[in-house]
Write a protein that holds these residues in place. Structure first.
Motif, PDB file in Angstrom:
ATOM      1  N   LYS C 266       0.908  -1.300  -0.121  1.00 43.05           N
ATOM      2  CA  LYS C 266       0.224   0.260  -0.293  1.00 43.05           C
ATOM      3  C   LYS C 266       0.830   1.030  -0.129  1.00 43.05           C
ATOM      4  CE  LYS C 266      -3.858  -2.167   2.278  1.00 43.05           C
ATOM      5  NZ  LYS C 266      -3.529  -2.415   3.770  1.00 43.05           N
ATOM      6  N   ASP C 267       0.633   2.325  -1.357  1.00 44.19           N
ATOM      7  CA  ASP C 267       1.242   2.878  -1.133  1.00 44.19           C
ATOM      8  C   ASP C 267       1.095   4.259  -0.177  1.00 44.19           C
ATOM      9  OD1 ASP C 267       3.261   4.393  -3.138  1.00 44.19           O
ATOM     10  OD2 ASP C 267       2.198   3.891  -4.770  1.00 44.19           O
ATOM     11  N   PRO C 268       1.892   4.970  -0.079  1.00 47.97           N
ATOM     12  CA  PRO C 268       1.694   5.957   1.682  1.00 47.97           C
ATOM     13  C   PRO C 268       1.345   6.818   1.105  1.00 47.97           C
ATOM     14  CG  PRO C 268       4.028   6.027   0.443  1.00 47.97           C
ATOM     15  CD  PRO C 268       3.590   4.717   0.366  1.00 47.97           C
ATOM     16  N   GLU C 269       0.392   7.222   2.090  1.00 52.99           N
ATOM     17  CA  GLU C 269      -0.983   8.495   1.437  1.00 52.99           C
ATOM     18  C   GLU C 269      -0.052   9.599   0.918  1.00 52.99           C
ATOM     19  OE1 GLU C 269      -4.993   8.415   2.826  1.00 52.99           O
ATOM     20  OE2 GLU C 269      -5.214   6.060   2.620  1.00 52.99           O
ATOM     21  N   THR C 270       0.008  10.170   1.579  1.00 53.00           N
ATOM     22  CA  THR C 270       1.235  11.154   1.963  1.00 53.00           C
ATOM     23  C   THR C 270       2.287  11.292   1.791  1.00 53.00           C
ATOM     24  OG1 THR C 270       0.988  11.720   4.407  1.00 53.00           O
ATOM     25  CG2 THR C 270      -0.565  12.984   3.039  1.00 53.00           C
ATOM     26  N   LEU C 276       2.559  -2.969   3.918  1.00 56.51           N
ATOM     27  CA  LEU C 276       2.442  -3.988   3.341  1.00 56.51           C
ATOM     28  C   LEU C 276       1.885  -5.461   4.040  1.00 56.51           C
ATOM     29  CD1 LEU C 276       6.367  -5.268   2.942  1.00 56.51           C
ATOM     30  CD2 LEU C 276       4.492  -3.693   0.791  1.00 56.51           C
ATOM     31  N   SER C 277       1.003  -5.801   3.487  1.00 58.66           N
ATOM     32  CA  SER C 277       0.491  -6.681   4.410  1.00 58.66           C
ATOM     33  C   SER C 277       0.346  -7.985   3.811  1.00 58.66           C
ATOM     34  CB  SER C 277      -1.590  -6.471   4.241  1.00 58.66           C
ATOM     35  OG  SER C 277      -1.836  -6.514   2.632  1.00 58.66           O
ATOM     36  N   TYR C 278       0.653  -8.733   4.883  1.00 57.77           N
ATOM     37  CA  TYR C 278       0.413 -10.412   3.658  1.00 57.77           C
ATOM     38  C   TYR C 278      -1.087 -10.669   3.570  1.00 57.77           C
ATOM     39  CZ  TYR C 278       5.808  -9.627   4.479  1.00 57.77           C
ATOM     40  OH  TYR C 278       6.448  -8.436   4.999  1.00 57.77           O
ATOM     41  N   ARG C 279      -0.672 -11.312   2.875  1.00 56.06           N
ATOM     42  CA  ARG C 279      -2.449 -12.237   2.153  1.00 56.06           C
ATOM     43  C   ARG C 279      -1.383 -13.779   2.734  1.00 56.06           C
ATOM     44  NH1 ARG C 279      -3.444 -13.224  -2.085  1.00 56.06           N
ATOM     45  NH2 ARG C 279      -1.747 -12.041  -2.958  1.00 56.06           N
TER      46      ARG C 279
ATOM     47  N   GLY D 163       7.022 -13.374   3.917  1.00 57.28           N
ATOM     48  CA  GLY D 163       7.741 -11.757   5.282  1.00 57.28           C
ATOM     49  C   GLY D 163       8.896 -12.196   5.751  1.00 57.28           C
ATOM     50  N   LEU D 164       9.774 -11.531   6.753  1.00 55.67           N
ATOM     51  CA  LEU D 164       9.117 -10.154   6.533  1.00 55.67           C
ATOM     52  C   LEU D 164      10.194  -9.370   6.742  1.00 55.67           C
ATOM     53  CD1 LEU D 164       8.786 -10.689  10.981  1.00 55.67           C
ATOM     54  CD2 LEU D 164       6.514 -10.308   9.535  1.00 55.67           C
ATOM     55  N   HIS D 165       9.670  -8.752   5.126  1.00 55.76           N
ATOM     56  CA  HIS D 165      10.470  -7.508   5.007  1.00 55.76           C
ATOM     57  C   HIS D 165      10.998  -7.104   5.648  1.00 55.76           C
ATOM     58  CE1 HIS D 165       8.344  -9.250   0.532  1.00 55.76           C
ATOM     59  NE2 HIS D 165       9.215  -8.349   0.084  1.00 55.76           N
ATOM     60  N   GLN D 166      11.868  -6.584   5.138  1.00 57.35           N
ATOM     61  CA  GLN D 166      13.083  -4.974   6.236  1.00 57.35           C
ATOM     62  C   GLN D 166      12.635  -4.043   5.192  1.00 57.35           C
ATOM     63  OE1 GLN D 166      14.687  -6.395   8.709  1.00 57.35           O
ATOM     64  NE2 GLN D 166      13.333  -7.595   8.393  1.00 57.35           N
ATOM     65  N   ARG D 167      12.588  -2.796   6.097  1.00 54.65           N
ATOM     66  CA  ARG D 167      12.585  -1.959   5.289  1.00 54.65           C
ATOM     67  C   ARG D 167      14.216  -1.169   4.703  1.00 54.65           C
ATOM     68  NH1 ARG D 167       7.945   0.881   5.616  1.00 54.65           N
ATOM     69  NH2 ARG D 167       6.761  -0.898   6.409  1.00 54.65           N
ATOM     70  N   ASP D 168      15.009  -1.815   4.725  1.00 59.14           N
ATOM     71  CA  ASP D 168      16.314  -0.785   5.718  1.00 59.14           C
ATOM     72  C   ASP D 168      16.854  -2.009   4.031  1.00 59.14           C
ATOM     73  OD1 ASP D 168      16.488  -2.683   7.635  1.00 59.14           O
ATOM     74  OD2 ASP D 168      18.016  -1.585   8.336  1.00 59.14           O
ATOM     75  N   VAL D 169      16.880  -3.258   4.287  1.00 58.25           N
ATOM     76  CA  VAL D 169      17.978  -3.795   3.721  1.00 58.25           C
ATOM     77  C   VAL D 169      16.896  -5.128   3.166  1.00 58.25           C
ATOM     78  CG1 VAL D 169      19.841  -3.542   5.948  1.00 58.25           C
ATOM     79  CG2 VAL D 169      18.201  -5.744   5.790  1.00 58.25           C
ATOM     80  N   THR D 197      21.779 -12.925  -7.770  1.00 57.90           N
ATOM     81  CA  THR D 197      20.975 -12.535  -9.008  1.00 57.90           C
ATOM     82  C   THR D 197      19.551 -12.791  -8.327  1.00 57.90           C
ATOM     83  OG1 THR D 197      21.630 -13.689 -10.727  1.00 57.90           O
ATOM     84  CG2 THR D 197      19.478 -12.563 -11.556  1.00 57.90           C
ATOM     85  N   GLY D 198      18.544 -11.101  -8.401  1.00 59.18           N
ATOM     86  CA  GLY D 198      17.522 -10.655  -7.414  1.00 59.18           C
ATOM     87  C   GLY D 198      16.763 -10.289  -8.547  1.00 59.18           C
ATOM     88  N   ARG D 199      16.061  -9.321  -7.526  1.00 60.86           N
ATOM     89  CA  ARG D 199      14.444  -8.582  -7.612  1.00 60.86           C
ATOM     90  C   ARG D 199      14.099  -8.378  -6.464  1.00 60.86           C
ATOM     91  NH1 ARG D 199       9.588  -9.868 -12.129  1.00 60.86           N
ATOM     92  NH2 ARG D 199       8.377  -8.284 -12.578  1.00 60.86           N
ATOM     93  N   ASP D 200      13.215  -7.102  -7.346  1.00 58.61           N
ATOM     94  CA  ASP D 200      13.052  -6.129  -5.626  1.00 58.61           C
ATOM     95  C   ASP D 200      11.119  -6.235  -6.772  1.00 58.61           C
ATOM     96  OD1 ASP D 200      13.843  -4.634  -7.882  1.00 58.61           O
ATOM     97  OD2 ASP D 200      13.594  -2.822  -7.174  1.00 58.61           O
ATOM     98  N   SER D 201      10.230  -6.984  -6.435  1.00 55.44           N
ATOM     99  CA  SER D 201       9.468  -7.380  -6.304  1.00 55.44           C
ATOM    100  C   SER D 201       7.894  -7.213  -5.721  1.00 55.44           C
ATOM    101  CB  SER D 201       9.164  -9.118  -5.925  1.00 55.44           C
ATOM    102  OG  SER D 201       9.429 -10.394  -6.771  1.00 55.44           O
ATOM    103  N   ILE D 202       8.158  -6.271  -5.254  1.00 55.85           N
ATOM    104  CA  ILE D 202       7.283  -5.607  -4.573  1.00 55.85           C
ATOM    105  C   ILE D 202       7.448  -4.239  -3.492  1.00 55.85           C
ATOM    106  CG2 ILE D 202       6.066  -6.091  -1.959  1.00 55.85           C
ATOM    107  CD1 ILE D 202       5.335  -8.003  -3.800  1.00 55.85           C
ATOM    108  N   VAL D 203       8.881  -3.878  -3.480  1.00 62.95           N
ATOM    109  CA  VAL D 203       9.045  -2.897  -2.564  1.00 62.95           C
ATOM    110  C   VAL D 203      10.389  -2.281  -3.825  1.00 62.95           C
ATOM    111  CG1 VAL D 203       9.674  -1.177  -0.914  1.00 62.95           C
ATOM    112  CG2 VAL D 203       8.191  -3.497  -0.340  1.00 62.95           C
ATOM    113  N   ARG D 204      10.297  -0.910  -4.173  1.00 62.09           N
ATOM    114  CA  ARG D 204      11.529  -0.668  -5.055  1.00 62.09           C
ATOM    115  C   ARG D 204      12.837  -0.240  -4.170  1.00 62.09           C
ATOM    116  NH1 ARG D 204      10.323   2.892 -10.304  1.00 62.09           N
ATOM    117  NH2 ARG D 204       9.025   2.086  -9.498  1.00 62.09           N
ATOM    118  N   GLY D 205      13.467  -1.062  -4.765  1.00 64.95           N
ATOM    119  CA  GLY D 205      15.173  -1.311  -4.037  1.00 64.95           C
ATOM    120  C   GLY D 205      15.240  -1.643  -2.972  1.00 64.95           C
TER     121      GLY D 205
END
Lengths: 351, 351, 351, 351
Positions: C266-270, C276-279, D163-169, D197-205
């Motif tokens: 989910k994109d940040p609104e501002t 991220l939500s895990y299904r 999961g759990l996606h990390q936000r910083d690494v 080789t990898g990919r940022d499927s969900i969060v850019r970067g």
């Protein structure tokens, strides 16, 4: 209803810190709507160890000290099976809401005595049939009661592991109540016949393996294997219904699997032969909540204390578990002779 | 000994091309020391289909045509259960070495009749208990008879799948002989008591699920679950011995797993309490031959024809399987009543 | 179109009776719409063994004898990889419809040469990518092309077992074509980059383990592990899509499992942080046909002969498999250097 | 050596109460040879929750309050990856023994800076590579270093879950250190080349899937699959050696299985062809201790504080993990380009 029953923030004691008691303690300590005032165990070293971990909790090696506390609302008993009835009686007589580990009592008569006393004293009484709060067990019940499985043909269950041998009761009384409670919860009533064959392989007089066969009025039959002697832990139940089959495997990442499989019988039109057709459809493993059953159950107990309400159906089920264990044990002692159960007025079944 | 028995390169007929017969055929066709002279089935379309595949083999829709062939040495019967006794009698009377699919006969008396006739006529008689040629079954027997498992406490077995319902016999006669033959082979003798509880879920009068409990003189107990109604195929047997435990899973890439697990009982020295200690050691999955059991068994039959020798112990075991199936079926029909077996002079056990 | 192409009841030859050829033979023998006229192998003992089993089939140790037969319509080649191109050329030049085991040829140029020759001579040419006829592979393709998996993020595959080492080609050419054909079939086009790292652990110069990484234009990445050195057989592919994930395990009783799992961004609104939500939903194991893929494929080949029609998309896919194997082998030889593929005009993709 | 190092009964603080910190806390609270004086977290609600559970422990929302306590001997940091270096620096500068969750630092230079500072200040520094205390990981190391597996051909590993996606690494820094530490521990040195080789499927970067391939000087190659996007949790590593193969599956009841399997190469005697023979022996699943790795590791840390001794080899390994993660991340950022590592003077290998 005693005053205790209406306490907004009740306080409780955990009695017995052996194998299971520490789990009760861990769950209760983390709740903000209840206070653990006492832990009680006759083993003072063990008591001290838990006291170190939870320094705000009172330590008691004598249950009387606990029951004398007028501020105390409820007691949770996680003591050996043979003590359940006596200790629960003392708790109820002291005016405390009481949670007893399963089985509720060593005989149906004693179970009924406890139930009546609790009712008379307007106290909450609850028995630790934690599996009834387990999401897969609840999912299976929903599949049964909604008719998705069709008529139930048979149930086959294994509950085995290596250890722990009980010193006072057979495997029928130790592991059996798990399966018995689940079956009663699913089926909604006691079987009409029970047979059990077992063996005291290790300790004379204490059966450590038993095969319990039950027949229900509907025609449903069930076979339950119980053992403390097994190469690996297994808790697996297969439910075969006319429309679908379910495998409930408590140790699997997919604890419920619904098999769209079965056999359809086509009557011969005239004098021909009947036809059978085998259906083999999808297998569905539904997503289930990962809530901890014990946490759900203790929330129920705390809620019971706060509202003064006992779940009478659940309590009747706990007594019927004792009826069933008694019957199975009697058959076991009698070389597998059939025990016939009169029809019980069980009110624990699906609505 | 008939002349047939001494033929260096014998010729045989395969009778019955339903579910199992084609496997016999496939294995025999590939052997260079035997010739398949005939295939026989009352279904002429099926007969023609196999005739196309094996154009050098004679086709017969009538067993008499086969038995009349003076060049024919042996017959393999893969026909429905209720025909076994009658057809085997005809084959033996015609002077042919005979291989009968399991069970040998529908009653112990008829099984004995066949055995005696074969002996009298000096003909090889063999029953298709193929599992006794299966490397995991043999490995388990070796573990038992060498004492590596210690005294056997109990055996728990499941043999279930979806279908195929038999029209003439219950699941006890259809699937039971597999487990019964394996148990007799491992233990070396019949149980002294048998109980079976089952249900005819689909077709009236034909039990499609049964739980068979057996007690042996040594104290060993066994529980066998048999069913044509199951979410998935399972052939799994657990053997719990005093020293080790074995899981035999016929569908697993590791069909035998030996668990170095158990419980040791230490007697109290004086008046103290006994102590139990749980052993939990390595798990070993021995490498086993991947020979096809059916190929080994048919090699034995061909060898029997060439040498004129019958394995009398194996034949006694086949009869005892019938004894056991009869007992289990009788209990099943009788609501699970115990059937007590007199001690049989089984000569099929481990040396 | 040669006359051969229009034969209502064609006749074929199976060339090569090593590991795989006997399977072709078994399937073809059982078909009633085709006749196996010849089997051909340079090993005369092996030839004799199969001749004994199928006495109506002609035996040839020289391919020329087969190709000279004017009554013969088609040839199936199950010979070593390095012979494919040369033998297929000879078959096509002799005017025979040709089925070649995978891979079609040892180089893309040679694959194209065969395709062009077949087209020119109006002959059916087919390559043995049997997995494309496998129900689970087809089910996964349907899940992808219908959009049920969403955009594909990555594919991770293992195809390993112990043996059989090839003497003429690396594991990339031996096992790789299976995964390459499946990937091309699912994704509908070649990757744009390939890297392979491997090792010749046992035989110098013949890589027996390789890890192949591919990148596609869409962003999809794939990793394929190929090995003849493995503790146990494994053929398992995980497909991770934006909406669902699929596990395809070729050795499992549930070969396709669809996991309703994923992550929603989910994109940040501002200026806040994204969420991220895990299904985690149900797992579905769809019922699949149990048809034998090889039987389906050979039915297609026979149908092709009878109608004179080649599946051009399938043939293009077979050539693209060669392109991919060439690229992976080149990278392997080059220490894992990236090989970039020009965009191919693949016509094998989903409609 | 500071005085802190010689405290017989040291006291520590746990900093960070997110996902992992509570485990550190639970283990330390139960030890009788250490006192948890402080817990620290910037989230005051979370702090209060743990304060309720452990009422004797001081609460701090500011690390300075903790570090200012002269009675405090050690600090355990379970904070986000990007804070490790800075917080560890502060702890060491304040004279506290320091335990840092893995990875030790975000760069090799910073890791070295911490190691040097700890050495200079004579303080214990430890990195939370808990897997090195895991019985199966230790068993595999023993199998390797004793030569039972023979030369290592390759290692193939999957460490995936949802999961759990990390936000910083990226996943390379989050999950990679587990596999990197285990590999370094087993093999005893860094690889000479790394590709990822990898990919940022969900969060850019932020890469959420990566395939890391490594080559070692000995010829050993390793492939590690890392992902936060997977249908089910899997932590499985296959080690293929010349003599035996091992499967280490962290989620299995048999976490180590030793396969006596392999291929033997026989050189041609004269000009003939080489021969390969496949060995397929027993599978052994050794009994392993069920000690909790984290408990063993923290016992080591407490022991370190009491004796003032740091395990220099372990610390060098923690730095090499950072070297490897840096290299893999660099390759990942660079489209899979090879990163060549100079030979490190790793002193963490088997003796």
């Amino acid at each position: 209803m005693t005053d205790a029953g209406l306490r907004a923030h009740p306080s409780v004691a955990v009695v017995g810190l052996g194998y299971w008691g520490p789990n009760l303690l861990r769950v209760l300590i983390d709740r903000t709507d209840v206070t653990v005032r006492w832990i009680c165990d006759s083993d003072t070293a063990r008591l001290a160890r838990f006291g170190r971990r939870y320094p705000n909790v009172g330590l008691a090696s004598d249950l009387d000290d606990v029951l004398d506390d007028p501020e105390l609302d409820g007691v949770l008993l996680a003591t050996p099976v043979f003590t359940h009835h006596n200790l629960a009686l003392r708790c109820l007589e002291a005016g405390k809401h009481t949670f007893v580990e399963k089985p509720l009592a060593p005989s149906a008569a004693q179970a009924s005595e406890l139930i009546e006393l609790a009712e008379e004293r307007e106290l909450v009484l609850m028995c630790g049939h934690t599996f009834l709060y387990s999401p897969p067990v609840q999912a299976a019940r929903e599949l049964i009661s909604s008719g998705q499985l069709g008529d139930l043909y048979f149930v086959s269950s294994s509950r085995v592991n290596l250890g722990l041998h009980q010193r006072d009761v057979s495997v029928v009384w130790d592991l059996g109540p798990h399966d018995f409670s689940i079956l009663l919860y699913w089926v909604g009533g006691l079987p009409v016949m029970v047979r059990a064959t077992g063996r005291d392989s290790i300790v004379r007089g204490i059966a450590d393996v038993a095969f319990v066969t039950m027949g229900f009025e509907s025609g449903l039959i069930a076979n339950v294997e119980l053992s403390w002697l097994a190469p690996s832990k297994l808790r697996r139940t297969v439910i075969v219904g006319a429309k679908r089959m379910v495998v409930y495997d408590d140790g699997s990442p997919e604890p419920i699997k619904i098999y769209d499989r079965g056999v359809d019988y086509k009557d011969p039109e005239t004098f021909g032969e009947y036809q059978l057709s085998y259906r083999s459809g999808d297998i569905l493993s539904p997503h289930l909540s990962t809530d901890e059953p014990l946490a759900l159950q203790l929330a129920d107990f705390v809620h019971g204390i706060r509202t003064g309400r006992t779940d009478a159906r659940r309590l009747a089920l706990a007594r019927d578990v004792v009826v069933l264990a008694e019957a199975a044990e009697a058959s076991l002692q009698n070389g597998g002779e059939q025990v016939t159960l009169r029809r019980h007025l069980l009110i624990s079944g699906p609505a």
